[in-house]
Design an enzyme around this catalytic site. Structure first.
Site, PDB file in Angstrom:
ATOM      1  N   THR A 166     -31.974   6.526   8.170  1.00  0.00           N
ATOM      2  CA  THR A 166     -32.168   7.037   9.534  1.00  0.00           C
ATOM      3  C   THR A 166     -30.864   7.494  10.150  1.00  0.00           C
ATOM      4  O   THR A 166     -30.827   8.446  10.932  1.00  0.00           O
ATOM      5  CB  THR A 166     -32.804   5.945  10.414  1.00  0.00           C
ATOM      6  N   TYR A 219     -39.453  10.984  12.684  1.00  0.00           N
ATOM      7  CA  TYR A 219     -38.328  11.822  12.232  1.00  0.00           C
ATOM      8  C   TYR A 219     -38.299  11.756  10.714  1.00  0.00           C
ATOM      9  O   TYR A 219     -39.017  10.975  10.087  1.00  0.00           O
ATOM     10  CB  TYR A 219     -36.996  11.315  12.792  1.00  0.00           C
ATOM     11  N   THR A 227     -32.120   1.471   6.808  1.00  0.00           N
ATOM     12  CA  THR A 227     -32.205   0.061   7.237  1.00  0.00           C
ATOM     13  C   THR A 227     -33.252  -0.722   6.452  1.00  0.00           C
ATOM     14  O   THR A 227     -33.222  -1.942   6.428  1.00  0.00           O
ATOM     15  CB  THR A 227     -32.582  -0.005   8.728  1.00  0.00           C
ATOM     16  N   ASP A 228     -34.182  -0.041   5.777  1.00  0.00           N
ATOM     17  CA  ASP A 228     -35.279  -0.779   5.124  1.00  0.00           C
ATOM     18  C   ASP A 228     -34.782  -1.743   4.058  1.00  0.00           C
ATOM     19  O   ASP A 228     -35.258  -2.864   3.983  1.00  0.00           O
ATOM     20  CB  ASP A 228     -36.283   0.199   4.487  1.00  0.00           C
ATOM     21  N   LYS A 275     -33.522  -7.403   8.178  1.00  0.00           N
ATOM     22  CA  LYS A 275     -34.180  -6.572   9.185  1.00  0.00           C
ATOM     23  C   LYS A 275     -35.398  -7.346   9.684  1.00  0.00           C
ATOM     24  O   LYS A 275     -36.364  -7.523   8.956  1.00  0.00           O
ATOM     25  CB  LYS A 275     -34.601  -5.238   8.575  1.00  0.00           C
ATOM     26  N   GLU A 300     -42.190 -29.556  -1.754  1.00  0.00           N
ATOM     27  CA  GLU A 300     -43.616 -29.171  -1.829  1.00  0.00           C
ATOM     28  C   GLU A 300     -44.156 -29.235  -3.253  1.00  0.00           C
ATOM     29  O   GLU A 300     -45.344 -29.379  -3.479  1.00  0.00           O
ATOM     30  CB  GLU A 300     -43.772 -27.715  -1.346  1.00  0.00           C
TER      31      GLU A 300
HETATM   32  N1  DAS Z   1     -36.873   4.763   5.940  1.00  0.00           N
HETATM   33  C1  DAS Z   1     -35.779   4.003   6.488  1.00  0.00           C
HETATM   34  C2  DAS Z   1     -34.688   3.836   5.434  1.00  0.00           C
HETATM   35  O1  DAS Z   1     -34.183   4.837   4.922  1.00  0.00           O
HETATM   36  C3  DAS Z   1     -35.173   4.671   7.661  1.00  0.00           C
HETATM   37  C4  DAS Z   1     -34.113   3.796   8.274  1.00  0.00           C
HETATM   38  O2  DAS Z   1     -34.479   2.985   9.110  1.00  0.00           O
HETATM   39  O3  DAS Z   1     -32.933   3.904   7.907  1.00  0.00           O
HETATM   40  O4  DAS Z   1     -34.344   2.708   5.159  1.00  0.00           O
END
Ligand code: DAS
Length: 362
Positions: A45, A59, A125-126, A198, A319
């Site tokens: 992103t 986007y 970020t994923d 995340k 457990e």
């Molecule tokens: N699809 C997500 C990624 O590329 C977009 C982001 O949040 O960076 O990890």
């Protein structure tokens, strides 16, 4: 009548309020050299673009090239001699082991380069948390390595990428950031690459560490409050330069009514370990235990972690009788981080007791 500057200058000079041209030049000559920071761009992103400024969540990721990212933050020049390199242009959900290895190798080359003082990786970020943990395990350097992303594309109102990138370069160029493991900076916070995950998928305050951030970066200055406690980077026994490939490790997500279908499919696909993302304390449903024990007897490692989204804390023999079943527990690592550590650890050992030591130490 207003006294003109030539009259005042000697007085101001004497008071040190006005640097003479000569001392200005001297000052700029004596200013410390800016740190040399390389920015490896991989997509995400932070390199995204939307159709309009109101599109903060709609986007396309991985569109803007690294030169444009750097040109969008001219203030980087105040912090460092920054240069960009486009390693990939991918949304990070599409990262595979091949991308992890390629990125890790490039980071190692830069870390060995005496002309490089710090490294920034712009990343989606994923899976940012997986890459950051992988690098903290395999990069044998104390140079700052900072992974950064953003939750909004640069085209959106109140985009967060530019300040996140500015802060990441500030941290990467800061000698105080040396020896703290791979770091993640977003939303003014500095997190350990090991702990951060995340936690939210829509807010700029998306990344959390269950045990808290290491510090803050505000207006380009870093403020440190904690240090990592687990082994990393120079103290790691793993080295990207000695890893040719990563074994297959899969994650099975637990829920009510789960049966052994996924586990058997992963085993057939060649998994060397399965991370059980268990409910609560890494619990395993009773009907599932025989299948997991059988897979262990066939040589596949079983690693119990927790699906709890604020991080788990899975203890041995709590457990399940892990000693008796010869299973491993993931301690406080979430399932996706447990998978990263299992892959790296399995490049050096197949012994479950060694694996457990590694899970306690990293
Ligand atoms: N699809 C997500 C990624 O590329 C977009 C982001 O949040 O960076 O990890």
């Amino acid at each position: 009548m207003k006294p003109c500057l030539p009259v005042l200058a000697p007085v101001l000079l004497a008071l040190g309020l006005l640097l003479s041209p000569a001392s200005h030049a001297a000052e700029s000559e004596t200013a410390p050299p800016r740190p040399r920071v390389t920015i490896l761009a991989t997509g995400g992103t932070i390199a995204g673009a939307g159709a309009s400024a109101a599109d903060s969540a709609t986007y396309q990721a991985a569109k803007v090239p690294v030169e444009q990212l750097l040109a969008g933050v001219p203030q980087l020049a105040d912090l460092a001699e920054a240069r960009g390199e486009q390693v990939f242009q991918l949304a990070s959900e599409s990262f595979g082991n091949e991308q992890l290895l390629a990125l890790g190798r490039r980071v190692a080359e830069l870390a060995e380069n005496p002309e490089v003082d710090g490294i920034v990786i712009t990343h989606g970020t994923d899976t940012l948390e997986e890459t950051a943990y992988f690098l903290t395990l395999v990069e044998r350097t104390d140079k700052p390595i900072v992974v950064v992303g953003s939750m909004r594309p640069g085209t959106a109102l109140s985009a967060d990428g530019a300040l996140n990138l500015y802060n990441a370069v500030a941290v990467a160029g800061n000698p105080q950031a040396r020896g703290k493991g791979v770091l993640v900076t977003l939303n003014d916070e500095i997190h350990s690459g090991r702990d951060v995950a995340k936690a939210l998928n829509i807010k700029t305050e998306a990344f959390k560490s269950p045990w808290g951030p290491l510090g803050m970066v505000v207006e380009g200055k870093s403020y440190w409050f904690r240090l990592p406690a687990k082994r990393h980077t120079l103290d790691s026994e793993f080295d990207i330069r000695r890893i040719d490939s990563l074994p297959r490790v899969d994650i099975a997500y637990a829920y009510g009514n789960l049966d052994d279908t996924a586990y058997r499919a992963f085993a057939r696909a060649g998994a060397k370990a399965i991370v059980h993302a268990g409910t609560g304390n890494g619990s395993v449903a009773a009907p599932l235990v025989p299948a997991l024990r059988a897979l262990r007897e066939e040589g596949l490692q079983i690693i119990r972690s927790s699906r709890a989204d604020q991080g788990g804390f899975v203890l041995r023999n709590a457990e399940q009788p892990d000693d008796r079943y010869d299973w491993v527990v993931a301690h406080d690592l979430n399932p996706q981080k447990a998978r990263i550590l299992a892959m790296v650890a399995l490049t050096r050992t197949q012994d479950s007791k060694e694996l457990q030591r590694i899970f306690w130490e990293y």
